[in-house]
Design a protein around this motif. Sequence first.
Motif, PDB file in Angstrom:
ATOM      1  N   LYS A 124      34.614  34.823  35.557  1.00 28.29           N
ATOM      2  CA  LYS A 124      35.330  34.405  36.960  1.00 28.29           C
ATOM      3  C   LYS A 124      34.663  35.472  37.953  1.00 28.29           C
ATOM      4  O   LYS A 124      34.559  34.964  38.903  1.00 28.29           O
ATOM      5  N   GLU A 176      42.937  34.157  38.774  1.00 28.56           N
ATOM      6  CA  GLU A 176      43.143  34.328  37.269  1.00 28.56           C
ATOM      7  C   GLU A 176      42.189  33.485  36.446  1.00 28.56           C
ATOM      8  O   GLU A 176      42.061  32.148  36.770  1.00 28.56           O
ATOM      9  N   PHE A 177      41.811  33.830  35.360  1.00 33.82           N
ATOM     10  CA  PHE A 177      41.086  32.945  34.500  1.00 33.82           C
ATOM     11  C   PHE A 177      41.083  33.564  33.168  1.00 33.82           C
ATOM     12  O   PHE A 177      40.340  34.689  33.066  1.00 33.82           O
ATOM     13  N   ALA A 232      35.745  35.790  30.000  1.00 31.68           N
ATOM     14  CA  ALA A 232      36.463  34.941  31.028  1.00 31.68           C
ATOM     15  C   ALA A 232      36.548  35.763  32.335  1.00 31.68           C
ATOM     16  O   ALA A 232      36.103  35.066  33.451  1.00 31.68           O
ATOM     17  N   HIS A 242      36.966  27.093  42.228  1.00 31.38           N
ATOM     18  CA  HIS A 242      37.542  26.329  41.130  1.00 31.38           C
ATOM     19  C   HIS A 242      36.637  26.353  39.983  1.00 31.38           C
ATOM     20  O   HIS A 242      35.533  26.957  39.962  1.00 31.38           O
ATOM     21  N   TYR A 243      37.100  26.091  38.714  1.00 26.66           N
ATOM     22  CA  TYR A 243      36.346  25.939  37.340  1.00 26.66           C
ATOM     23  C   TYR A 243      36.517  24.867  36.932  1.00 26.66           C
ATOM     24  O   TYR A 243      37.638  23.915  37.013  1.00 26.66           O
ATOM     25  N   GLN A 247      42.131  29.761  28.890  1.00 24.18           N
ATOM     26  CA  GLN A 247      41.534  28.959  29.767  1.00 24.18           C
ATOM     27  C   GLN A 247      40.159  28.548  29.670  1.00 24.18           C
ATOM     28  O   GLN A 247      39.636  27.424  29.993  1.00 24.18           O
ATOM     29  N   LEU A 248      39.256  29.619  29.304  1.00 23.39           N
ATOM     30  CA  LEU A 248      37.848  29.331  29.205  1.00 23.39           C
ATOM     31  C   LEU A 248      37.671  28.601  27.856  1.00 23.39           C
ATOM     32  O   LEU A 248      36.946  27.705  27.891  1.00 23.39           O
ATOM     33  N   PHE A 269      41.091  28.770  40.556  1.00 23.27           N
ATOM     34  CA  PHE A 269      41.316  29.971  39.947  1.00 23.27           C
ATOM     35  C   PHE A 269      42.585  30.791  40.424  1.00 23.27           C
ATOM     36  O   PHE A 269      43.271  31.449  39.865  1.00 23.27           O
TER      37      PHE A 269
END
Length: 722
Positions: A80, A121-122, A76, A90-91, A126-127, A109
Amino acid sequence: MSGNEARLEAISAVVNYKPISEPLSFAEVSTGELFAVNVFTTAEMKKRLPKPVYKSLMETIRQGKPLDTSTADIVAAAMKDWAIEKGATHYAHVFYPLTGLTAEKHDSFLTPNGDGSAIAEFSGNQLIQGEPDGSSFPTGGIRPTFEARGYTAWDVTSPAYILENPNGTTLCIPTAFVSWTGEALDKKTPVLRSMKALNEQAQRILRLFGHTDGAIVVPTAGSEQEYFLIDRHFYLARPDLVTAGRTLFGAKPPKGQEFDDHYFGAIPERVLACMLETERELYKLGVPVRTRHNEVAPSQYEMAPMHENANVSTDHQQLIMLKLKQVAQKYGLACLTHEKPFAGVNGSGKHLNYSFGNETVGNLLDPGDTPHENKRFLVFCAAVIRAVDKYAPLLRAVIASAGNDHRLGANEAPPAIISIFLGEQLTDIFEQIKAGGAKSSKPSGILNLGVDTLPPLPRHSGDRNRTSPFAFTGNKFEFRAVGSNQSIASPLMVLNTIIAESLDYIATRLEAAEDLDAAIEAVLKEIMEEHGRIIFNGDGYSEEWHREAEFERGLPNLRTAADALPVLGSEEVISLFEKYKVLSRREVLSRRDVKLEQYVMAIRVEARLMVRMGRTMIVPAAVRYLRELGETAVHLKSLNVPFDTTTASRVSECIKALQDCLDDMEKALGHESDDLEAEARYMRDTILPLMVSARAHADALELMVPDDLWPLPTYQEMLFIK
């Protein structure tokens, strides 16, 4: 905007066409450098990830080993950093619900830092997992509307990518989509399950032939996307195209596709510019588009990618449809992917080219130079023959829709009867097997063109057949019945599963044999005797074939979606999917109900739209013309000039007939039933005939009402003004 105004706007746009931006320059960046520049490729992973993490991911992607979730935080972070370098803020977890469309949920993010600033952050969590609202997607009863929770799960085998926008970029992560109970609410999850089932059964066959390395067998796919491009002015002036994707009214133009002069013709400049930019955008996303050309119908085109891993190809196919529509708008065009946007000319399919193999042995459907001696190929090919015959109704059901009904069995291939074209060479070999054993293969040969300056050409051992729904084309099968507007996920899921079942059947027979060669010959002979009826190399359009298929061979002819979709609820189909852990009973039935509901809704929406357009656009235009005729008659009578009332009578009759049809249709639309199958049959048997009648009267009026009064852009304008 009236139809006449739209026509003038479109003509002006064509005459004064200028590129909407600076011409794209491939000189600045070569195609090779451009390809997959916005994809988190394995090469990018290798550069950014620690070796153990990269190795673990590659084992999952290439060997099908379970994903090591403990590495998610590291992946991740690398993903990122790469995305932020590409300008992403954004993701999005991208998934494919049962609507057949692409869905996405965007998250930033940025996380507030407590001191008025923010950090990007990621995390691994979250992934791996997202939580979009699952309540408003079709579920076929799996989830009541009040139970909203659904999860997206990272699909590591399909690479993440960046989608560009003039105002920023977004990291897109392909995911599966499941309910809180773990049941599949999407099209990706069953494809991945079916790929696992196919590999497990194919390995059993490969071991019998001495291939014991366990290299994963992967299905490959490549879909030829057919579509129409028309001027956007016309599109926006047609409520039926905007809402239903197809024209509900429209008289046949004086010239259609009769001369076949559009097929493979020179591509118009504006269309070619649109194609080039679409291809450029797809290259950046790692989609290996390879072919472009004019199709048979005027304003119809085709784009085809190279073959890829079936799961990745499915995701890329969704991107192809998305980019075709997005880029078309930039060039003042509208991209139509409906199976039959225009009556009377060819509709659009999505020919699904399918094969399977692995890194060790290559393509398992490659016959080689002497296919009669290639027992491994013959076994795998026979498995396909058996699967298609045994599960022909399921194959027909999985490509059934209201849109595809207008195309299947119409004036283009294929018919609704599922059959296999093998070609002259393979048909001869399997006939030899049926008679007792294959001893020879018909040679391919060389074509001498009779001109010294032209080279001799290798001649394939068999011709192609464009009327076949399921045709062998050298080293793969082409499932030609898939509709242009459909996701290829469900057809792939079915092909993988039914072939897995056939390989299971064959492997079980062969594993118990003492003499493998004799057992292979016996199984192949038995398959040809029981399932050879599915092989047909002739004209699938002919009435003779329809009679032969249905009454002599006993092949199912499920002419409409209302006939085909109930097959999805049969015990045979449910047992098949349950046995290979592709779909549970509830998941199978949910898909049947969703497809039935979509069929009913599609026809209901079209009928409502037809009533509205008929009453607010077509009848008023015809009445204005009738009034003009009446005023002309009065004026001529005052001058003692004879006036022929024939036209006025015909217009008046058509107006009344159309109004009566619209009244009947509106009344019929009041029908409701809790039984989806009964409602589908009602749409087919009651609503669709009324729509056909209403259209006939409206199209007759189009041929009589003056051009300056007619409210809709005509076929001649939409198809030929480019």
